[in-house]
Design an enzyme around this catalytic site. Structure first.
Site, PDB file in Angstrom:
ATOM      1  N   CYS A 173       4.956   1.801  10.662  1.00 20.07           N
ATOM      2  CA  CYS A 173       4.434   0.780   9.764  1.00 20.07           C
ATOM      3  C   CYS A 173       4.417  -0.498  10.580  1.00 20.07           C
ATOM      4  CB  CYS A 173       5.317   0.620   8.529  1.00 20.07           C
ATOM      5  SG  CYS A 173       4.897  -0.821   7.504  1.00 20.07           S
ATOM      6  N   THR A 174       3.312  -1.226  10.542  1.00 21.38           N
ATOM      7  CA  THR A 174       3.209  -2.411  11.400  1.00 21.38           C
ATOM      8  C   THR A 174       4.186  -3.513  10.994  1.00 21.38           C
ATOM      9  OG1 THR A 174       1.328  -3.208  10.076  1.00 21.38           O
ATOM     10  CG2 THR A 174       0.825  -1.971  12.096  1.00 21.38           C
ATOM     11  N   HIS A 175       4.747  -3.433   9.794  1.00 21.79           N
ATOM     12  CA  HIS A 175       5.788  -4.393   9.416  1.00 21.79           C
ATOM     13  C   HIS A 175       7.058  -4.202  10.253  1.00 21.79           C
ATOM     14  CE1 HIS A 175       3.420  -5.046   5.740  1.00 21.79           C
ATOM     15  NE2 HIS A 175       4.204  -6.084   5.478  1.00 21.79           N
TER      16      HIS A 175
ATOM     17  N   ASN B 238      -0.815   1.234   9.204  1.00 26.93           N
ATOM     18  CA  ASN B 238      -0.807   2.689   9.326  1.00 26.93           C
ATOM     19  C   ASN B 238      -1.278   3.381   8.056  1.00 26.93           C
ATOM     20  OD1 ASN B 238       0.777   3.704  11.995  1.00 26.93           O
ATOM     21  ND2 ASN B 238       1.611   1.745  11.322  1.00 26.93           N
ATOM     22  N   THR B 239      -0.830   2.897   6.894  1.00 28.69           N
ATOM     23  CA  THR B 239      -1.195   3.541   5.632  1.00 28.69           C
ATOM     24  C   THR B 239      -2.693   3.458   5.406  1.00 28.69           C
ATOM     25  OG1 THR B 239       0.969   3.029   4.674  1.00 28.69           O
ATOM     26  CG2 THR B 239      -0.808   3.559   3.147  1.00 28.69           C
TER      27      THR B 239
ATOM     28  N   TYR C 113       0.811  -1.210   0.000  1.00 29.93           N
ATOM     29  CA  TYR C 113       0.000   0.000   0.000  1.00 29.93           C
ATOM     30  C   TYR C 113       0.848   1.267   0.000  1.00 29.93           C
ATOM     31  CZ  TYR C 113      -4.451  -2.383   1.057  1.00 29.93           C
ATOM     32  OH  TYR C 113      -5.577  -3.146   1.018  1.00 29.93           O
ATOM     33  N   GLY C 114       2.034   1.197   0.580  1.00 30.60           N
ATOM     34  CA  GLY C 114       2.830   2.410   0.789  1.00 30.60           C
ATOM     35  C   GLY C 114       3.245   3.130  -0.469  1.00 30.60           C
TER      36      GLY C 114
ATOM     37  N   GLU D  13       8.727  -8.719   4.981  1.00 25.55           N
ATOM     38  CA  GLU D  13       8.006  -9.809   4.324  1.00 25.55           C
ATOM     39  C   GLU D  13       8.953 -10.964   4.004  1.00 25.55           C
ATOM     40  OE1 GLU D  13       4.683 -10.033   2.771  1.00 25.55           O
ATOM     41  OE2 GLU D  13       3.952  -8.317   3.938  1.00 25.55           O
TER      42      GLU D  13
END
Length: 264
Positions: free
Chosen positions: A188-190, A75-76, A42-43, A152
């Protein structure tokens, strides 16, 4: 009696950091974890596309899984589409916002870094949080698509070159005033999934802050009147595109209590 799950949503696997915090508080909570793998990442996507895509997808997910609560663990997606999702669905919706307030509370140098996606760090929402909670701080921002990809890849079991973590931090620390930063918001949750790697790559000791614990407390508050089952069913992971890359996540998903994989 059927126990409706809590649904966690992200573009990829970042929301697992939020799921882990929630499960630590509520280990018996039934969960569905939904990843928009067809729309990932999404970013780097246009904001209009995210604003249209997220409410539509969550509508389909709500129909299929009948959650009692939805967590937008991204977040995005939250900074762009949270209001539209709340308007579209008659369910409690918990969003994710950059943890600027807690960062400002702990920073001693009054210099904070916000490390997120390009889409998140440019949002007016971040301006507003900065103005409201960190008005006396220098707040620097950097968007890193590669750090999302690294998280990822890590969960798929791939080795990650330490230089990729250093490059993400350099985007913050290399800015004017970056030498003053003592606290970094993982926006960012990643990124909490690679916090240890970021700490190891940092040229100095930094405090990393994210919002997962606060989100977990919010979920616990909203579900405080529920009696969770003694032995909940294994969690479900659902992907909008289910291919080899998603199946490669199965061991990591199982470690987060997600034993079944579905396609949307």
């Amino acid at each position: 009696m059927e126990m409706r799950p809590v649904l966690f949503f992200d573009s990829g696997i970042g929301g697992l950091s939020v799921l882990a915090a929630a499960r630590a508080l509520m280990p018996q909570m039934p969960v569905v974890y939904a990843a928009d793998s067809a729309g990932f990442p999404y970013g780097t996507r246009p904001e209009g596309e995210i604003a249209a895509r997220v409410p539509a997808l969550l509508g389909r997910l709500a129909e299929r899984y009948r959650p009692r609560l939805i967590v937008i663990a991204c977040n995005t997606a939250s900074t762009i589409a949270l209001a539209a999702v709340r308007a579209a669905l008659d369910l409690p919706i918990v969003g994710t916002v950059p943890a600027i307030k807690p960062a400002a509370l702990v920073s001693t140098t009054r210099a904070i870094g916000v490390l997120g996606t390009q889409a998140t760090v440019r949002q007016a929402y971040v301006d507003n949080l900065t103005h409201e909670f960190a008005g006396d701080c220098l707040v620097l921002r950097h968007g890193s698509a590669d750090l999302v990809a690294a998280a990822e890849e890590k969960l798929r079991g791939h080795p990650i070159a330490p230089g990729r973590y250093r490059a993400a931090l350099d985007g913050l620390l290399g800015q004017a005033g970056g030498d003053r930063i003592d606290t970094v918001v993982l926006a960012c949750t990643h990124f909490p999934l690679v916090e240890a790697e970021l700490a190891a790559a940092s040229p100095r000791t930094l405090r990393f802050v994210d919002g997962s614990a606060g989100i977990a407390r919010r979920i616990a508050h909203l579900t405080r009147d529920l009696a969770w089952p003694a032995t909940p069913a294994p969690g479900v992971a659902v992907f909008t595109r289910l291919g080899d890359a998603e199946h490669a996540l199965a061991p990591a998903l199982a470690a987060f209590g997600l034993a079944r994989i579905d396609a949307l």
